[in-house]
Scaffold this motif. Sequence first.
Motif, PDB file in Angstrom:
ATOM      1  N   ILE A  19      37.909  -7.148 -16.997  1.00  0.00           N
ATOM      2  CA  ILE A  19      36.545  -7.209 -16.479  1.00  0.00           C
ATOM      3  C   ILE A  19      35.589  -6.494 -17.418  1.00  0.00           C
ATOM      4  O   ILE A  19      34.476  -6.963 -17.661  1.00  0.00           O
ATOM      5  CB  ILE A  19      36.477  -6.627 -15.055  1.00  0.00           C
ATOM      6  CG1 ILE A  19      37.210  -7.564 -14.091  1.00  0.00           C
ATOM      7  CG2 ILE A  19      35.038  -6.426 -14.604  1.00  0.00           C
ATOM      8  CD1 ILE A  19      37.399  -6.992 -12.715  1.00  0.00           C
ATOM      9  N   ALA A  20      36.011  -5.368 -17.981  1.00  0.00           N
ATOM     10  CA  ALA A  20      35.169  -4.652 -18.942  1.00  0.00           C
ATOM     11  C   ALA A  20      34.923  -5.501 -20.184  1.00  0.00           C
ATOM     12  O   ALA A  20      33.801  -5.546 -20.702  1.00  0.00           O
ATOM     13  CB  ALA A  20      35.813  -3.323 -19.326  1.00  0.00           C
ATOM     14  N   LEU A  46      32.922  -3.091  -9.291  1.00  0.00           N
ATOM     15  CA  LEU A  46      33.034  -1.912  -8.433  1.00  0.00           C
ATOM     16  C   LEU A  46      34.367  -1.880  -7.700  1.00  0.00           C
ATOM     17  O   LEU A  46      35.010  -0.837  -7.618  1.00  0.00           O
ATOM     18  CB  LEU A  46      31.906  -1.901  -7.393  1.00  0.00           C
ATOM     19  CG  LEU A  46      30.480  -1.853  -7.898  1.00  0.00           C
ATOM     20  CD1 LEU A  46      29.525  -1.914  -6.731  1.00  0.00           C
ATOM     21  CD2 LEU A  46      30.237  -0.609  -8.710  1.00  0.00           C
ATOM     22  N   ILE A  47      34.772  -3.023  -7.174  1.00  0.00           N
ATOM     23  CA  ILE A  47      35.951  -3.079  -6.309  1.00  0.00           C
ATOM     24  C   ILE A  47      37.247  -2.830  -7.084  1.00  0.00           C
ATOM     25  O   ILE A  47      38.076  -2.008  -6.663  1.00  0.00           O
ATOM     26  CB  ILE A  47      36.025  -4.442  -5.585  1.00  0.00           C
ATOM     27  CG1 ILE A  47      34.774  -4.657  -4.724  1.00  0.00           C
ATOM     28  CG2 ILE A  47      37.295  -4.561  -4.759  1.00  0.00           C
ATOM     29  CD1 ILE A  47      34.592  -3.681  -3.601  1.00  0.00           C
ATOM     30  N   ALA A  84      32.561   4.048  -4.732  1.00  0.00           N
ATOM     31  CA  ALA A  84      32.146   4.119  -3.326  1.00  0.00           C
ATOM     32  C   ALA A  84      30.631   4.268  -3.194  1.00  0.00           C
ATOM     33  O   ALA A  84      30.001   3.582  -2.382  1.00  0.00           O
ATOM     34  CB  ALA A  84      32.856   5.271  -2.627  1.00  0.00           C
ATOM     35  N   THR A  85      30.045   5.141  -3.985  1.00  0.00           N
ATOM     36  CA  THR A  85      28.592   5.349  -3.871  1.00  0.00           C
ATOM     37  C   THR A  85      27.821   4.147  -4.400  1.00  0.00           C
ATOM     38  O   THR A  85      26.789   3.782  -3.831  1.00  0.00           O
ATOM     39  CB  THR A  85      28.144   6.625  -4.608  1.00  0.00           C
ATOM     40  OG1 THR A  85      28.553   6.564  -5.977  1.00  0.00           O
ATOM     41  CG2 THR A  85      28.709   7.870  -3.945  1.00  0.00           C
ATOM     42  N   ARG A  86      28.309   3.513  -5.440  1.00  0.00           N
ATOM     43  CA  ARG A  86      27.621   2.330  -5.983  1.00  0.00           C
ATOM     44  C   ARG A  86      27.777   1.137  -5.054  1.00  0.00           C
ATOM     45  O   ARG A  86      26.882   0.328  -4.911  1.00  0.00           O
ATOM     46  CB  ARG A  86      28.134   1.977  -7.372  1.00  0.00           C
ATOM     47  CG  ARG A  86      27.906   2.990  -8.485  1.00  0.00           C
ATOM     48  CD  ARG A  86      26.679   3.828  -8.285  1.00  0.00           C
ATOM     49  NE  ARG A  86      26.431   4.715  -9.408  1.00  0.00           N
ATOM     50  CZ  ARG A  86      26.377   6.029  -9.321  1.00  0.00           C
ATOM     51  NH1 ARG A  86      26.576   6.622  -8.187  1.00  0.00           N
ATOM     52  NH2 ARG A  86      26.117   6.758 -10.376  1.00  0.00           N
ATOM     53  N   THR A 105      30.574   2.654 -13.141  1.00  0.00           N
ATOM     54  CA  THR A 105      31.896   2.542 -12.535  1.00  0.00           C
ATOM     55  C   THR A 105      32.875   1.886 -13.492  1.00  0.00           C
ATOM     56  O   THR A 105      34.032   2.290 -13.595  1.00  0.00           O
ATOM     57  CB  THR A 105      31.815   1.746 -11.219  1.00  0.00           C
ATOM     58  OG1 THR A 105      30.868   2.381 -10.366  1.00  0.00           O
ATOM     59  CG2 THR A 105      33.153   1.688 -10.530  1.00  0.00           C
ATOM     60  N   LEU A 106      32.408   0.884 -14.216  1.00  0.00           N
ATOM     61  CA  LEU A 106      33.276   0.180 -15.159  1.00  0.00           C
ATOM     62  C   LEU A 106      33.660   1.071 -16.341  1.00  0.00           C
ATOM     63  O   LEU A 106      34.804   1.037 -16.798  1.00  0.00           O
ATOM     64  CB  LEU A 106      32.579  -1.086 -15.650  1.00  0.00           C
ATOM     65  CG  LEU A 106      33.458  -2.195 -16.179  1.00  0.00           C
ATOM     66  CD1 LEU A 106      34.557  -2.553 -15.199  1.00  0.00           C
ATOM     67  CD2 LEU A 106      32.620  -3.416 -16.464  1.00  0.00           C
TER      68      LEU A 106
END
Length: 127
Positions: A19-20, A46-47, A84-86, A105-106
Amino acid sequence: MRSPLRALQSLLAVLVLVIAAITLFELPQPYPTWPTLGPVPVDPELIIPGMLALVALLETFRVGIAVGSIVIGVLSAVTLWLAATRWYTLYAPTRGGVFWGGLFTLVSGSTLAVAVLVRRAVRKRTS
Protein backbone atom coordinates in the motif's frame (compact mmCIF):
# COMPACT_ATOMS: atom_id res chain seq x y z
CA MET A 1 6.90 -24.15 14.90
CA ARG A 2 5.29 -21.35 12.96
CA SER A 3 2.73 -19.30 14.85
CA PRO A 4 -0.44 -18.18 13.01
CA LEU A 5 -0.01 -14.79 14.69
CA ARG A 6 3.48 -14.42 13.20
CA ALA A 7 2.23 -15.48 9.76
CA LEU A 8 -0.58 -12.92 9.94
CA GLN A 9 1.90 -10.31 11.12
CA SER A 10 4.19 -10.97 8.15
CA LEU A 11 1.27 -10.88 5.71
CA LEU A 12 0.05 -7.56 7.10
CA ALA A 13 3.60 -6.15 7.02
CA VAL A 14 3.89 -7.00 3.33
CA LEU A 15 0.44 -5.51 2.66
CA VAL A 16 1.43 -2.27 4.40
CA LEU A 17 4.54 -2.02 2.24
CA VAL A 18 2.50 -2.72 -0.92
CA ILE A 19 0.00 0.00 0.00
CA ALA A 20 2.88 2.37 0.75
CA ALA A 21 4.43 1.62 -2.65
CA ILE A 22 1.08 2.18 -4.39
CA THR A 23 0.71 5.52 -2.63
CA LEU A 24 4.32 6.65 -2.98
CA PHE A 25 4.70 5.80 -6.66
CA GLU A 26 1.14 6.89 -7.53
CA LEU A 27 0.32 3.50 -9.01
CA PRO A 28 -3.30 2.71 -9.91
CA GLN A 29 -5.13 1.84 -6.72
CA PRO A 30 -6.89 -1.54 -6.66
CA TYR A 31 -9.50 0.01 -4.34
CA PRO A 32 -11.68 3.16 -4.47
CA THR A 33 -10.14 6.46 -3.39
CA TRP A 34 -12.41 6.84 -0.34
CA PRO A 35 -13.75 3.31 0.33
CA THR A 36 -16.57 2.89 2.82
CA LEU A 37 -18.48 0.02 4.30
CA GLY A 38 -21.90 1.61 4.69
CA PRO A 39 -21.25 4.91 6.49
CA VAL A 40 -17.92 3.71 7.95
CA PRO A 41 -14.69 4.64 6.12
CA VAL A 42 -12.39 1.65 5.53
CA ASP A 43 -9.37 3.42 4.11
CA PRO A 44 -6.63 0.76 3.61
CA GLU A 45 -3.97 3.36 4.48
CA LEU A 46 -5.41 3.44 8.00
CA ILE A 47 -6.97 0.01 8.50
CA ILE A 48 -4.10 -2.26 7.36
CA PRO A 49 -1.34 -0.46 9.37
CA GLY A 50 -3.71 -0.40 12.35
CA MET A 51 -4.31 -4.14 12.04
CA LEU A 52 -0.56 -4.74 11.74
CA ALA A 53 0.03 -2.65 14.86
CA LEU A 54 -2.59 -4.58 16.81
CA VAL A 55 -1.21 -7.98 15.76
CA ALA A 56 2.39 -6.87 16.40
CA LEU A 57 1.41 -5.58 19.84
CA LEU A 58 -0.26 -8.91 20.67
CA GLU A 59 2.84 -10.76 19.47
CA THR A 60 5.04 -8.48 21.59
CA PHE A 61 3.03 -9.31 24.71
CA ARG A 62 3.18 -13.01 23.83
CA VAL A 63 6.96 -13.03 23.28
CA GLY A 64 7.88 -11.03 26.39
CA ILE A 65 10.47 -8.36 27.08
CA ALA A 66 13.45 -8.20 24.76
CA VAL A 67 15.14 -5.38 22.86
CA GLY A 68 13.39 -6.26 19.61
CA SER A 69 10.01 -6.64 21.23
CA ILE A 70 10.31 -3.27 22.98
CA VAL A 71 11.08 -1.53 19.68
CA ILE A 72 8.24 -3.36 17.93
CA GLY A 73 5.93 -2.60 20.88
CA VAL A 74 6.64 1.13 20.81
CA LEU A 75 6.25 1.32 17.02
CA SER A 76 3.03 -0.70 17.31
CA ALA A 77 1.59 1.58 19.98
CA VAL A 78 2.37 4.71 17.95
CA THR A 79 0.96 3.22 14.73
CA LEU A 80 -2.17 1.97 16.46
CA TRP A 81 -2.72 5.38 18.07
CA LEU A 82 -2.25 7.17 14.74
CA ALA A 83 -4.57 4.77 12.92
CA ALA A 84 -7.29 5.03 15.56
CA THR A 85 -7.22 8.83 15.81
CA ARG A 86 -7.04 9.30 12.03
CA TRP A 87 -9.87 6.83 11.50
CA TYR A 88 -11.96 8.79 13.99
CA THR A 89 -11.11 11.98 12.09
CA LEU A 90 -12.44 10.38 8.90
CA TYR A 91 -15.51 9.01 10.64
CA ALA A 92 -16.44 12.20 12.50
CA PRO A 93 -18.44 14.74 10.51
CA THR A 94 -16.05 17.48 9.41
CA ARG A 95 -16.21 20.40 7.06
CA GLY A 96 -13.70 19.71 4.28
CA GLY A 97 -9.98 20.29 4.34
CA VAL A 98 -6.98 18.18 3.46
CA PHE A 99 -6.59 14.79 5.17
CA TRP A 100 -2.96 13.92 5.92
CA GLY A 101 -3.74 11.23 8.47
CA GLY A 102 -3.30 8.39 6.01
CA LEU A 103 0.21 9.57 5.19
CA PHE A 104 1.34 9.71 8.83
CA THR A 105 -0.22 6.34 9.59
CA LEU A 106 1.33 4.83 6.48
CA VAL A 107 4.81 6.17 7.34
CA SER A 108 4.55 4.81 10.88
CA GLY A 109 3.07 1.54 9.61
CA SER A 110 5.82 1.17 7.01
CA THR A 111 8.47 1.66 9.68
CA LEU A 112 6.73 -0.98 11.79
CA ALA A 113 6.44 -3.32 8.79
CA VAL A 114 10.16 -3.06 8.04
CA ALA A 115 10.99 -3.66 11.72
CA VAL A 116 8.71 -6.71 11.82
CA LEU A 117 10.21 -8.19 8.65
CA VAL A 118 13.79 -7.49 9.77
CA ARG A 119 13.13 -9.12 13.15
CA ARG A 120 11.61 -12.11 11.37
CA ALA A 121 14.64 -12.41 9.07
CA VAL A 122 17.07 -12.16 12.00
CA ARG A 123 15.16 -14.84 13.91
CA LYS A 124 15.20 -17.17 10.89
CA ARG A 125 18.92 -16.59 10.38
CA THR A 126 19.84 -17.30 13.99
CA SER A 127 17.69 -20.41 14.33
